[in-house]
Write a protein that holds these residues in place. Structure first.
Motif, PDB file in Angstrom:
ATOM      1  N   ALA A  77       4.932  19.124   0.256  1.00 24.19           N
ATOM      2  CA  ALA A  77       6.080  19.186   1.166  1.00 24.19           C
ATOM      3  C   ALA A  77       7.235  18.342   0.649  1.00 24.19           C
ATOM      4  N   CYS A  78       6.915  17.195   0.063  1.00 24.91           N
ATOM      5  CA  CYS A  78       7.972  16.273  -0.360  1.00 24.91           C
ATOM      6  C   CYS A  78       8.711  16.748  -1.603  1.00 24.91           C
ATOM      7  N   ARG A  79       8.187  17.753  -2.272  1.00 24.37           N
ATOM      8  CA  ARG A  79       8.920  18.313  -3.403  1.00 24.37           C
ATOM      9  C   ARG A  79      10.193  19.018  -2.950  1.00 24.37           C
TER      10      ARG A  79
ATOM     11  N   LEU B 186       0.823  -1.210   0.000  1.00 21.72           N
ATOM     12  CA  LEU B 186       0.000   0.000   0.000  1.00 21.72           C
ATOM     13  C   LEU B 186       0.858   1.261   0.000  1.00 21.72           C
ATOM     14  N   ALA B 187       0.443   2.252  -0.763  1.00 24.64           N
ATOM     15  CA  ALA B 187       0.995   3.597  -0.623  1.00 24.64           C
ATOM     16  C   ALA B 187       0.270   4.226   0.560  1.00 24.64           C
TER      17      ALA B 187
ATOM     18  N   ALA C 176       5.283   9.039  -0.979  1.00 18.73           N
ATOM     19  CA  ALA C 176       4.730  10.272  -1.549  1.00 18.73           C
ATOM     20  C   ALA C 176       4.626  10.234  -3.068  1.00 18.73           C
ATOM     21  N   ASP C 177       5.629   9.663  -3.739  1.00 16.49           N
ATOM     22  CA  ASP C 177       5.598   9.656  -5.202  1.00 16.49           C
ATOM     23  C   ASP C 177       4.524   8.735  -5.758  1.00 16.49           C
TER      24      ASP C 177
END
Length: 308
Positions: free
Chosen positions: A203-205, A45-46, A178-179
């Motif tokens: 945020a993860c960028r 799972l993501a 996140a991706d």
């Protein structure tokens, strides 16, 4: 473990810890004697992709339970409808409320927004004891008394700030999931919506992150003794997740705790069952009939509690 010279471990993971436990068992099976997964997250799972729909499922169930109880239905009607009526009101006009700080008793002026409401309701749903307060606190807010909800907001904010380090949380989310997250149009109108996913991706960028192993999101395939614990009304990791993990394990069993939420290792007779499993390493022989003594927690009809 090697430095201490310890024997193989009995690994217990709870919530996100179940992912750690599965990854450890995959990579170091010789170092593991048994595994207990309480409220598990499937490795496939993501994490975060289904939070909105999982919460919605439990909110429907809690509201149905109230409507099926004559006293609760007479007092509160349909708590789910009340929740969404309140949400629409807060979306249009966030409420500023003055109340006493539940910790210091000093006078406070706080603002309750629709996002605050969603976060509060989600955490209420984690435990059957706090979920039993939802019909009452929502009804109070619907009639203009927001203090009970805001009081819980302060308790939760203080409690979570002691337990969660946001930087570490982001480092984990950004590296692991996140991706793979994307907004689902069908979740737009749910209580949580897609806001959490959008905030995490944003945020993860910019947040520093590591990389995950190529097989990180592969299912755990193992012959180790594994006991999976799930709460029937878990708003985060539903029993279906445990059932999914079970498919690729050859010496495992899932126990579902009726009426319980997230984190059930301490519910009812579950500690005794876990102790027996660790002692015998035989999940199939556990007599889990005692779990049926658990069940739905009656809703609070007022701040003195449920009906006798």
């Amino acid at each position: 473990r090697q430095a201490l010279g310890s024997p193989p471990l009995d690994v217990i993971g709870i919530s996100y810890g179940t992912r750690v436990a599965q990854q450890y068992a995959r990579r170091y099976p010789a170092a593991v004697r048994s595994v207990v997964l309480d409220s598990p997250v499937p490795d496939t799972l993501a994490l975060g992709s289904e939070h909105a729909r999982n919460l919605e499922r439990v909110l429907h169930a809690l509201s149905a339970h109230c409507r099926a109880d004559a006293a609760c239905a007479q007092r509160f009607g349909d708590p789910y409808a009340t929740l969404y009526r309140l949400r629409a009101r807060l979306q249009a006009h966030p409420q500023a409320v003055q109340l006493r700080d539940p910790v210091t008793y000093q006078s406070l002026q706080l603002t309750l927004t629709a996002d605050d409401l969603a976060a509060l309701v989600r955490f209420y749903a984690y435990s059957p004891l706090t979920a039993a307060l939802l019909p009452l606190t929502l009804d109070e807010a619907d009639h203009g008394n927001y203090a009970p909800l805001l009081g819980q907001k302060r308790w939760l904010a203080d409690d979570l700030s002691d337990q969660i380090t946001s930087g570490v949380e982001l480092s984990v989310i950004c590296a692991e999931d996140a991706d793979l997250l994307s907004a689902r149009p069908q979740d737009d109108d749910t209580l949580l919506g897609n806001g959490m996913i959008e905030r995490e991706r944003s945020a993860c960028r910019v947040w520093p992150k590591g990389s995950r192993p190529a097989d990180f999101h592969a299912p755990l395939m193992s012959a180790l003794p594994v006991l999976i614990l799930s709460g029937q009304l878990d708003p985060v990791t539903p029993p279906a997740y445990g059932k999914q993990i079970l498919r690729t394990l050859t010496h495992a069993r899932q126990l579902v705790a009726p009426g319980q939420g997230h984190g059930v290792i301490g519910a009812g007779c579950m500690p005794r069952l876990v102790r027996s499993f660790v002692a015998t390493l035989d999940p199939a022989r556990l007599d889990a009939d005692c779990l049926q003594l658990l069940g739905d927690t009656p809703a609070f009809l007022d701040f003195n509690g449920a009906a006798p």
